[in-house]
Write a protein that holds these residues in place. Sequence first.
Motif: not given
Lengths: 119, 145
Positions: B3-7, B31-36, B141-145
């Motif tokens: 995740y390049p930008n965490r917040k 924005a979704a892409d920026d969150c990985g 939406k919670y992004l899973t690792r």
Amino acid sequence: MADFNVNLRGIGSVSVIDVKGYLDAHTAPELESVFNKLIDEKNFKVVVNFDNLKYISSAGLGVFMAYVETMRENQGDIKFSNMKESVYNIFDLLGFPILYEFYKEENDAITKFNEQGKP
Amino acid sequence: MNYPNRKFEKELIVKSSTDNLAQIRDFIKQAADDCGCSEETAGKIVLAVDEACTNIIKHAYKFSPEGKICCNIKFDNTKFLVSITDDGLHFDPNNVPEPDIVEYYKQKKVGGLGIYLIKKLMDEVEYSTKSGNKNEVVLVKYLTR
């Protein structure tokens, strides 16, 4: 501005609609006008080829729901072909596979129409 | 997953025209892409936001293009939250029954699919009326690792 394009082809007694780009609430009226034209011209056998469709929202799905019964009442149908998995998943979420036929290739859908037309 | 930008927080304000749905989708996708986000998860969030904004244009503003739609994204670690607000008519999505495709077919009914899709695509969905007569829908939406 959403990028959407719709093209109509005739293959024998079957009409093929090629949809391309993004089908949403803004672009759905373009698709509706194609269905209205088909009904005016009494062409009720329709295959929608999704090969170049990148995106669909419920406004796009609503178009198929609005017209399918008219087609079926007139011995036709709306069949789908060449759908990407990401697009199919949206149809699947809403239960479309119960009521609509999906084909991998356009030709398969056309063949199905032609077989149904035989005595 | 990285995740390049965490917040971060981002906002887009557009007029209530269906012409702007493409811009809203691009904003969410970026924005979704920026969150990985994975392509699949990004696609779900983009569609849910499109459906929510389409409902605002149809039901809150009755297709008047002069209304305002505000999309605010808050991303924190793995939580991707989109708050969408409007100043239009109040609309209670709880009054909309879950669609049954076979019943829809029989009744030749079209519409009501958007709310159902949003619920299916997102982890949390909450509608509320805020002060100043604003309507808000919050999608998470919670992004899973």
